[in-house]
Design a protein around this motif. Structure first.
Motif, PDB file in Angstrom:
ATOM      1  N   LEU A 191       0.835  -1.199   0.000  1.00 54.51           N
ATOM      2  CA  LEU A 191       0.000   0.000   0.000  1.00 54.51           C
ATOM      3  C   LEU A 191       0.869   1.247   0.000  1.00 54.51           C
ATOM      4  O   LEU A 191       1.952   1.267   0.600  1.00 54.51           O
ATOM      5  CB  LEU A 191      -0.894   0.013   1.250  1.00 54.51           C
ATOM      6  CG  LEU A 191      -1.794  -1.219   1.450  1.00 54.51           C
ATOM      7  CD1 LEU A 191      -2.517  -1.131   2.802  1.00 54.51           C
ATOM      8  CD2 LEU A 191      -2.805  -1.346   0.313  1.00 54.51           C
ATOM      9  N   LEU A 192       0.405   2.284  -0.675  1.00 58.59           N
ATOM     10  CA  LEU A 192       1.056   3.591  -0.616  1.00 58.59           C
ATOM     11  C   LEU A 192       0.144   4.501   0.206  1.00 58.59           C
ATOM     12  O   LEU A 192      -1.028   4.663  -0.121  1.00 58.59           O
ATOM     13  CB  LEU A 192       1.235   4.173  -2.022  1.00 58.59           C
ATOM     14  CG  LEU A 192       2.285   3.493  -2.893  1.00 58.59           C
ATOM     15  CD1 LEU A 192       2.267   4.098  -4.296  1.00 58.59           C
ATOM     16  CD2 LEU A 192       3.681   3.629  -2.281  1.00 58.59           C
ATOM     17  N   ILE A 212       7.156  -1.001   7.132  1.00 59.83           N
ATOM     18  CA  ILE A 212       6.861   0.289   6.505  1.00 59.83           C
ATOM     19  C   ILE A 212       8.163   0.909   6.011  1.00 59.83           C
ATOM     20  O   ILE A 212       9.141   0.972   6.753  1.00 59.83           O
ATOM     21  CB  ILE A 212       6.184   1.268   7.492  1.00 59.83           C
ATOM     22  CG1 ILE A 212       4.881   0.667   8.041  1.00 59.83           C
ATOM     23  CG2 ILE A 212       5.909   2.614   6.810  1.00 59.83           C
ATOM     24  CD1 ILE A 212       4.193   1.540   9.088  1.00 59.83           C
ATOM     25  N   VAL A 213       8.184   1.305   4.741  1.00 55.22           N
ATOM     26  CA  VAL A 213       9.325   2.014   4.166  1.00 55.22           C
ATOM     27  C   VAL A 213       8.898   3.472   3.988  1.00 55.22           C
ATOM     28  O   VAL A 213       7.983   3.769   3.223  1.00 55.22           O
ATOM     29  CB  VAL A 213       9.735   1.407   2.812  1.00 55.22           C
ATOM     30  CG1 VAL A 213      10.872   2.219   2.196  1.00 55.22           C
ATOM     31  CG2 VAL A 213      10.146  -0.052   2.982  1.00 55.22           C
ATOM     32  N   PHE A 231       5.403   3.350   2.062  1.00 47.92           N
ATOM     33  CA  PHE A 231       5.162   2.076   1.385  1.00 47.92           C
ATOM     34  C   PHE A 231       4.950   1.060   2.498  1.00 47.92           C
ATOM     35  O   PHE A 231       5.833   0.808   3.303  1.00 47.92           O
ATOM     36  CB  PHE A 231       6.390   1.729   0.538  1.00 47.92           C
ATOM     37  CG  PHE A 231       6.459   0.307   0.041  1.00 47.92           C
ATOM     38  CD1 PHE A 231       5.896  -0.044  -1.179  1.00 47.92           C
ATOM     39  CD2 PHE A 231       7.123  -0.669   0.774  1.00 47.92           C
ATOM     40  CE1 PHE A 231       5.984  -1.353  -1.646  1.00 47.92           C
ATOM     41  CE2 PHE A 231       7.205  -1.982   0.311  1.00 47.92           C
ATOM     42  CZ  PHE A 231       6.632  -2.315  -0.903  1.00 47.92           C
ATOM     43  N   ARG A 232       3.712   0.531   2.563  1.00 49.14           N
ATOM     44  CA  ARG A 232       3.395  -0.392   3.666  1.00 49.14           C
ATOM     45  C   ARG A 232       3.227  -1.808   3.130  1.00 49.14           C
ATOM     46  O   ARG A 232       2.423  -2.040   2.226  1.00 49.14           O
ATOM     47  CB  ARG A 232       2.095   0.041   4.368  1.00 49.14           C
ATOM     48  CG  ARG A 232       2.194   1.420   5.003  1.00 49.14           C
ATOM     49  CD  ARG A 232       0.923   1.761   5.746  1.00 49.14           C
ATOM     50  NE  ARG A 232       1.006   3.089   6.365  1.00 49.14           N
ATOM     51  CZ  ARG A 232       0.033   3.638   7.078  1.00 49.14           C
ATOM     52  NH1 ARG A 232      -1.113   2.983   7.254  1.00 49.14           N
ATOM     53  NH2 ARG A 232       0.193   4.835   7.609  1.00 49.14           N
ATOM     54  N   PHE A 233       3.964  -2.736   3.722  1.00 49.23           N
ATOM     55  CA  PHE A 233       3.834  -4.147   3.374  1.00 49.23           C
ATOM     56  C   PHE A 233       2.940  -4.801   4.411  1.00 49.23           C
ATOM     57  O   PHE A 233       3.290  -4.891   5.587  1.00 49.23           O
ATOM     58  CB  PHE A 233       5.213  -4.819   3.332  1.00 49.23           C
ATOM     59  CG  PHE A 233       5.166  -6.251   2.871  1.00 49.23           C
ATOM     60  CD1 PHE A 233       4.857  -6.568   1.549  1.00 49.23           C
ATOM     61  CD2 PHE A 233       5.425  -7.286   3.756  1.00 49.23           C
ATOM     62  CE1 PHE A 233       4.811  -7.890   1.123  1.00 49.23           C
ATOM     63  CE2 PHE A 233       5.377  -8.614   3.333  1.00 49.23           C
ATOM     64  CZ  PHE A 233       5.074  -8.919   2.016  1.00 49.23           C
ATOM     65  N   VAL A 234       1.755  -5.208   3.942  1.00 44.86           N
ATOM     66  CA  VAL A 234       0.727  -5.795   4.806  1.00 44.86           C
ATOM     67  C   VAL A 234       0.613  -7.262   4.425  1.00 44.86           C
ATOM     68  O   VAL A 234       0.606  -7.587   3.233  1.00 44.86           O
ATOM     69  CB  VAL A 234      -0.623  -5.073   4.577  1.00 44.86           C
ATOM     70  CG1 VAL A 234      -1.750  -5.738   5.348  1.00 44.86           C
ATOM     71  CG2 VAL A 234      -0.504  -3.594   4.940  1.00 44.86           C
TER      72      VAL A 234
END
Length: 311
Positions: free
Chosen positions: A92-93, A107-108, A120-123
DNA sequence: ATGGACACCTGTGGGC
DNA sequence: TGCCCACAGGTGTCCA
């Protein structure tokens, strides 16, 4: 869950924001999402922080973000951030300050090329997906490593592929996909046709949904031996795969629950046109016979027992 | 080369 | 309401 169309929707959503962006910092909320990064969480953070992202590339269900080189890189080899969504991953952005997304693992924090701050979220619910940094190696055919239409920074990374994805075959939407070679190889396989098209070493990007849909479209039983297919039938199947993947990309992928989302957190709409997958007990859209679900290879196979007979 | 079993995980929905 | 089971879009590895 995500197959090629879902991953492509994510790729095309990430590219405009992340191409040329610089990584500011990393938040690791669950180290299990980094299990495929050989150096561990601290190395992941140190290697990624401060890097410029050069592009967003996809082959099959693998995504990677080539990174700008810098002094101290091991053996001077180019590297990339490699992501795989597994069964339940989302990328997700989000604008900074956006409410938290459940099951966020990494989270980046980054600054886009125009100065905009983004997250930039990695879920990932089940944590079968992962993020990792990997070296890039030349493709065996010298062609681009994967699909990356549109924006990009430089091209030093173009004909490279992550070491961890080098065994993955090209997918049918890749301009360098060799149809003749695939068809010839398919017809020598001493295995069931569904197993063959799910084999990411033979053709990539196809998963359980699109396998069932493609087999329904070409009236093939999942256990039909691949080597029994005529040249014409094999070609018909490949055409069905290409058509179905293309149609699904156009509508932004398939989703029927909370598990697949595009980079804005929205769902796709392809479920309205599924003919086999998940339709157990409902009438076949071709002949009216109830769609059957068989247990197969530790998962499910959906098919029409009348249209798709084993021969 | 092939295939089966299983490991890696969490969450949801159905049946009782 | 609670508990147990089946099931979920993927990949990799080990073992016949």
């Amino acid at each position: 869950m995500p197959e090629l169309p879902e991953v492509e929707t994510v790729r095309s959503g990430l590219a405009p924001s992340l191409t040329g962006a610089v990584v500011d910092s990393i938040e690791i909320l669950d180290v299990r999402s980094l299990k495929r990064h050989a150096g561990g969480p601290a190395d992941f953070e140190a290697t990624l922080t401060g890097r410029r992202i050069l592009g967003v590339v996809r082959r099959g269900k693998f995504l990677w973000l080539p990174l700008e080189a810098r002094d101290g890189d091991p053996e001077g080899k180019p590297i990339a951030l490699v992501g795989h969504l597994g069964m339940s991953g989302q990328m997700l952005l989000r604008n900074p300050g956006h409410s938290e997304d459940k099951l966020t693992r990494v989270i980046v924090h980054a600054t886009e090329a125009d100065g905009t701050k983004t997250e930039f979220r990695f879920v990932d619910q089940r944590i079968f997906g992962s993020l990792a940094i990997d070296v890039l190696i030349p493709t065996t055919d010298g062609a681009p490593g994967g699909f990356s239409a549109g924006v990009a920074v430089g091209e030093s990374w173009e004909n490279l592929i992550p070491h961890s994805a080098a065994h993955i075959a090209r997918d049918p939407l890749d301009p360098s996909f060799d149809s003749a070679k695939f068809l010839a190889k398919l017809r020598t396989k001493n295995t069931g046709i569904k197993r063959a098209i799910l084999d990411q070493n033979l053709i990539s990007g196809v998963g359980n949904i699109y396998a069932d849909e493609s087999l329904w479209q070409s009236k093939l039983h999942y256990d039909q031996q691949a080597k029994t297919l005529s040249a014409a039938k094999a070609k018909e199947l490949l055409t069905a795969i290409g058509d179905i993947l293309t149609a699904a990309v156009k509508v932004g992928g398939t989703s029927f629950d909370e598990q697949y989302k595009n980079v804005n957190g929205e769902s796709g709409y392809f479920e309205i046109s599924l003919n086999a997958y998940g339709r157990t007990g409902t009438e076949c859209n071709r002949c009216g016979t109830p769609i059957q679900r068989d247990s197969w290879a530790n998962r499910g196979s959906h098919f029409c027992p009348r249209c798709q007979r084993l021969r």
